[in-house]
Design a protein around this motif. Structure first.
Motif, PDB file in Angstrom:
ATOM      1  N   ALA A 176       3.416  10.009  -7.039  1.00  0.00           N
ATOM      2  CA  ALA A 176       4.263  10.523  -8.236  1.00  0.00           C
ATOM      3  C   ALA A 176       3.843  10.716  -9.452  1.00  0.00           C
ATOM      4  N   ASP A 177       3.105  10.013  -9.788  1.00  0.00           N
ATOM      5  CA  ASP A 177       2.339  10.591 -11.103  1.00  0.00           C
ATOM      6  C   ASP A 177       1.572  11.821 -11.165  1.00  0.00           C
ATOM      7  N   ALA A 178       0.829  12.142 -10.076  1.00  0.00           N
ATOM      8  CA  ALA A 178      -0.119  13.531  -9.732  1.00  0.00           C
ATOM      9  C   ALA A 178       0.784  14.327  -9.743  1.00  0.00           C
ATOM     10  N   LEU A 179       2.168  14.217  -9.108  1.00  0.00           N
ATOM     11  CA  LEU A 179       2.993  15.229  -8.708  1.00  0.00           C
ATOM     12  C   LEU A 179       4.051  15.361  -9.727  1.00  0.00           C
ATOM     13  N   SER A 180       4.018  15.083 -10.820  1.00  0.00           N
ATOM     14  CA  SER A 180       5.077  14.912 -11.854  1.00  0.00           C
ATOM     15  C   SER A 180       5.529  16.409 -12.196  1.00  0.00           C
ATOM     16  N   ASP A 181       4.801  17.276 -12.209  1.00  0.00           N
ATOM     17  CA  ASP A 181       5.086  18.666 -12.429  1.00  0.00           C
ATOM     18  C   ASP A 181       5.581  19.498 -11.334  1.00  0.00           C
ATOM     19  N   GLN A 182       5.557  19.017  -9.910  1.00  0.00           N
ATOM     20  CA  GLN A 182       6.085  19.489  -8.885  1.00  0.00           C
ATOM     21  C   GLN A 182       7.076  19.085  -8.074  1.00  0.00           C
ATOM     22  N   PRO A 183       8.111  19.199  -8.695  1.00  0.00           N
ATOM     23  CA  PRO A 183       9.542  18.645  -8.244  1.00  0.00           C
ATOM     24  C   PRO A 183       9.843  18.634  -6.952  1.00  0.00           C
ATOM     25  N   GLU A 184       9.697  19.670  -6.074  1.00  0.00           N
ATOM     26  CA  GLU A 184       9.639  19.573  -4.599  1.00  0.00           C
ATOM     27  C   GLU A 184       9.077  18.599  -4.199  1.00  0.00           C
ATOM     28  N   LEU A 185       7.802  18.456  -4.140  1.00  0.00           N
ATOM     29  CA  LEU A 185       6.929  17.724  -3.535  1.00  0.00           C
ATOM     30  C   LEU A 185       7.257  16.213  -4.307  1.00  0.00           C
ATOM     31  N   LEU A 186       7.504  15.818  -5.288  1.00  0.00           N
ATOM     32  CA  LEU A 186       7.932  14.770  -5.900  1.00  0.00           C
ATOM     33  C   LEU A 186       9.105  14.320  -5.351  1.00  0.00           C
ATOM     34  N   ALA A 187       9.953  15.073  -4.810  1.00  0.00           N
ATOM     35  CA  ALA A 187      11.108  14.642  -4.166  1.00  0.00           C
ATOM     36  C   ALA A 187      10.802  13.966  -2.657  1.00  0.00           C
ATOM     37  N   HIS A 188       9.869  14.555  -2.198  1.00  0.00           N
ATOM     38  CA  HIS A 188       9.222  14.027  -0.891  1.00  0.00           C
ATOM     39  C   HIS A 188       8.729  12.331  -1.046  1.00  0.00           C
ATOM     40  N   VAL A 189       8.339  12.388  -2.270  1.00  0.00           N
ATOM     41  CA  VAL A 189       7.617  11.084  -2.688  1.00  0.00           C
ATOM     42  C   VAL A 189       8.597  10.161  -2.724  1.00  0.00           C
ATOM     43  N   GLU A 190       9.688  10.566  -3.476  1.00  0.00           N
ATOM     44  CA  GLU A 190      10.794   9.759  -3.698  1.00  0.00           C
ATOM     45  C   GLU A 190      11.339   9.207  -2.218  1.00  0.00           C
ATOM     46  N   GLN A 191      11.509   9.921  -1.263  1.00  0.00           N
ATOM     47  CA  GLN A 191      12.077   9.674  -0.146  1.00  0.00           C
ATOM     48  C   GLN A 191      11.028   8.655   0.559  1.00  0.00           C
ATOM     49  N   ILE A 192       9.509   8.600   0.291  1.00  0.00           N
ATOM     50  CA  ILE A 192       8.948   7.858   0.996  1.00  0.00           C
ATOM     51  C   ILE A 192       9.123   6.196   0.276  1.00  0.00           C
ATOM     52  N   ARG A 193       9.508   6.430  -0.944  1.00  0.00           N
ATOM     53  CA  ARG A 193       9.520   5.182  -1.761  1.00  0.00           C
ATOM     54  C   ARG A 193      10.852   4.423  -1.525  1.00  0.00           C
ATOM     55  N   THR A 194      11.906   5.413  -1.379  1.00  0.00           N
ATOM     56  CA  THR A 194      13.098   4.766  -0.546  1.00  0.00           C
ATOM     57  C   THR A 194      12.918   4.047   0.378  1.00  0.00           C
ATOM     58  N   ALA A 195      12.277   4.666   1.468  1.00  0.00           N
ATOM     59  CA  ALA A 195      12.229   4.103   2.840  1.00  0.00           C
ATOM     60  C   ALA A 195      11.526   2.969   2.682  1.00  0.00           C
ATOM     61  N   ALA A 196      10.258   2.880   2.040  1.00  0.00           N
ATOM     62  CA  ALA A 196       9.730   1.559   1.896  1.00  0.00           C
ATOM     63  C   ALA A 196      10.599   0.542   1.486  1.00  0.00           C
ATOM     64  N   CYS A 197      11.443   0.738   0.341  1.00  0.00           N
ATOM     65  CA  CYS A 197      12.159   0.092  -0.524  1.00  0.00           C
ATOM     66  C   CYS A 197      13.129  -0.699   0.625  1.00  0.00           C
ATOM     67  N   ALA A 230       0.569  -1.200  -0.020  1.00  0.00           N
ATOM     68  CA  ALA A 230       0.143  -0.165  -0.049  1.00  0.00           C
ATOM     69  C   ALA A 230       0.886   1.303   0.052  1.00  0.00           C
ATOM     70  N   VAL A 231       1.865   1.237   0.733  1.00  0.00           N
ATOM     71  CA  VAL A 231       2.886   2.565   1.090  1.00  0.00           C
ATOM     72  C   VAL A 231       3.387   2.736  -0.483  1.00  0.00           C
ATOM     73  N   LEU A 232       4.108   1.721  -1.063  1.00  0.00           N
ATOM     74  CA  LEU A 232       4.698   1.883  -2.459  1.00  0.00           C
ATOM     75  C   LEU A 232       3.596   2.357  -3.478  1.00  0.00           C
TER      76      LEU A 232
END
Length: 508
Positions: A164-185, A155-157
């Motif tokens: 990430a799809d919804a925030l593709s045009d907002q790089p700052e928020l996208l970076a936060h999402v990427e951190q969530i994905r990294t932590a989940a991995c 669910a987290v991933l």
């Protein structure tokens, strides 16, 4: 002439007692020892004249005077007594023993004839069996926790990828999402380790990069190293790919490294080295290696610890043999290393000197044709043709996010919370389904039963099995029966898309 007159019974009885393998004691009513056989002296290290005259209450670490009176009264009333207690040897050792006592009266005096037996080995075995049962219970608990946690990670991933799809045009928020994905991995790696601990099934074998496994083992070990222990690594093997099981090799390397760590309570260097060696028959014979000549990866693990005597080093791979104090080692770690290495058609040796340290060397045969790394092709998270996907998943959060991910891939989804519900829907003539995604661990009907029932209803339907548990053997059996694929939770969208494309034969 009677038998008793022709045979010197007293002399025979005395010789029988003196030659008993087990210690024998003749004890008076006042707890004073009147007679012992040589086995009693050998067991406790006393001379005969030191034991004779000693009171049981002085010899037995669990027999105060008040208890002796109770024990004697019980023996007198019952005629026999059987108990476990502890004797104190002359050097201070405490010897757990089993006592079989018999009450005897002779010429108006009362005696206790006692046979004893050292039960140290039996108690150690019982403790190890208890430890084994505890480890099995912990393994089951770890597997259950990992399964539940993996479901949450799906669910987290999944939601992170949708964000990430919804925030593709907002790089700052996208970076936060990427951190969530990294932590989940990273969390999924922790659950993988729990599953490795709990797994009783046969691990899949294949090409394994020893350097990659060593890197992972040392990364894990780094969390438990005291500040005084430093790791030095020299991974010099040009090629370190072997045929084997990564998880089993990981455990073997960890056991050797932990053994080296424990040998240096005051700190020191833990050295890890690799090299490629071409072993010939002469070298194998000289080193006592029971392996076929050829090219091998040598993995050396060295410490600067207390070292071992030749006698200890000769027994170090024996199951249950340990030099650690009670409660600090099972004696199975190095035995499992030996077993793993032999299962990989390799060999392991140890060289040690007291006060200098120890070096363990593992020899693993190189893979015949080390595989070249496959080029990483970009995976597009799309499944062409808008297929209908039947999702059977009892965990609501997982079911919802998987449905959303599949729809984002271009699939049409029918999701059910139970196998019974899904099968009833198929029997009732539900819409045409192109592929099914079934969780292996569900109540009432598990994934295996659901797969077989679904196959009976729709023999040509591709079925992908998923699980957050360690189910390699069970999943492999179903794949052999015709299931399209198995996917381990937590999975990312790209992996799920590729798995479905392959199941549908739409890889292009």
């Amino acid at each position: 002439m009677s038998v008793s007159e022709s045979v010197p019974l007293e002399s025979i009885y005395r010789k029988m007692v003196e030659n008993l393998f087990d210690p024998f004691y003749l004890v008076g009513e006042d707890s004073r020892i009147l007679f012992v056989n040589p086995a009693a002296c050998a067991q406790l290290g006393y001379a005969e004249d030191e034991l004779v005259g000693m009171r049981v209450t002085a010899l037995d670490a669990q027999m105060p005077v008040a208890r002796w009176e109770v024990v004697w009264a019980y023996l007198q009333a019952r005629g026999t007594n059987h108990m476990e207690t502890v004797h104190r040897a002359k050097d201070g050792r405490l010897v757990p023993i089993e006592v079989a006592a018999t009450y005897l009266e002779h010429e108006g005096k009362a005696y206790s004839c006692c046979l004893t037996r050292d039960i140290s080995a039996r108690l150690r075995l019982q403790a190890r069996m208890s430890q084994t049962e505890k480890m099995e219970a912990l393994g089951q608990l770890a597997g259950g926790v990992a399964h539940d946690f993996n479901n949450q990670l799906v669910a987290v991933l999944g939601y992170a990828e949708l964000l990430a799809d919804a925030l593709s045009d907002q790089p700052e928020l996208l970076a936060h999402v990427e951190q969530i994905r990294t932590a989940a991995c990273r969390s999924s790696e922790l659950t993988r380790q729990l599953l490795d601990f709990s797994r009783k099934e046969t691990e899949r074998t294949g090409p394994v990069d020893v350097h990659a496994v060593l890197d992972e083992a040392l990364r894990m070990l780094g969390r438990s190293l005291p500040s005084g222990v430093c790791i030095e690594r020299e991974l010099r093997a040009e090629s370190a790919v072997v045929d084997g099981a990564a998880g089993a090799l990981m455990n073997a390397f960890l056991n050797l490294a932990l053994n080296a760590r424990d040998a240096m309570p005051g700190g020191g260097r833990l050295q890890i080295q690799t090299a490629v060696l071409l072993l010939d028959g002469t070298f194998c014979a000289a080193e006592g290696l029971r392996v076929a000549p050829g090219a091998y990866v040598q993995v050396s693990v060295s410490d600067e610890g207390m070292g071992m005597s030749p006698e200890t080093a000769a027994r170090v791979f024996e199951p249950f043999f340990t030099t650690k104090p009670p409660g600090q080692g099972t004696g199975l770690g190095l035995a499992s290393v030996y077993s793993t290495v032999r299962a990989h058609r390799g060999a392991v040796t140890v060289y040690s000197e007291p006060g200098v340290g120890s070096t363990f060397r593992i020899y693993l045969p190189l893979a015949v044709q080390p595989p070249a790394p496959a080029p990483l092709s970009p995976l597009t998270a799309v499944v062409p043709g808008r297929p209908w996907v039947l999702v059977v998943e009892d965990e609501e959060s997982v079911r919802r996010v998987v449905a959303l991910l599949l729809e984002a891939m271009g699939c049409r989804v029918v999701a059910h919370a139970s196998s019974v519900e899904a099968l009833a829907w198929v029997r009732a003539g539900g819409a045409r389904i192109d592929v099914a995604l079934i969780d292996m661990c569900m109540p009432v009907l598990d994934g295996a039963a659901t797969y077989r029932a679904l196959r009976a209803l729709a023999p040509a339907l591709p079925v992908v099995l998923a699980s957050g548990h360690a189910m390699l053997d069970a999943a492999e059996q179903l794949v052999d029966e015709g299931a399209a694929a198995f996917i381990q939770k937590p999975y990312q969208r790209a992996v799920l898309a590729e798995t479905l494309r392959r199941a549908l034969g739409r890889e292009g």
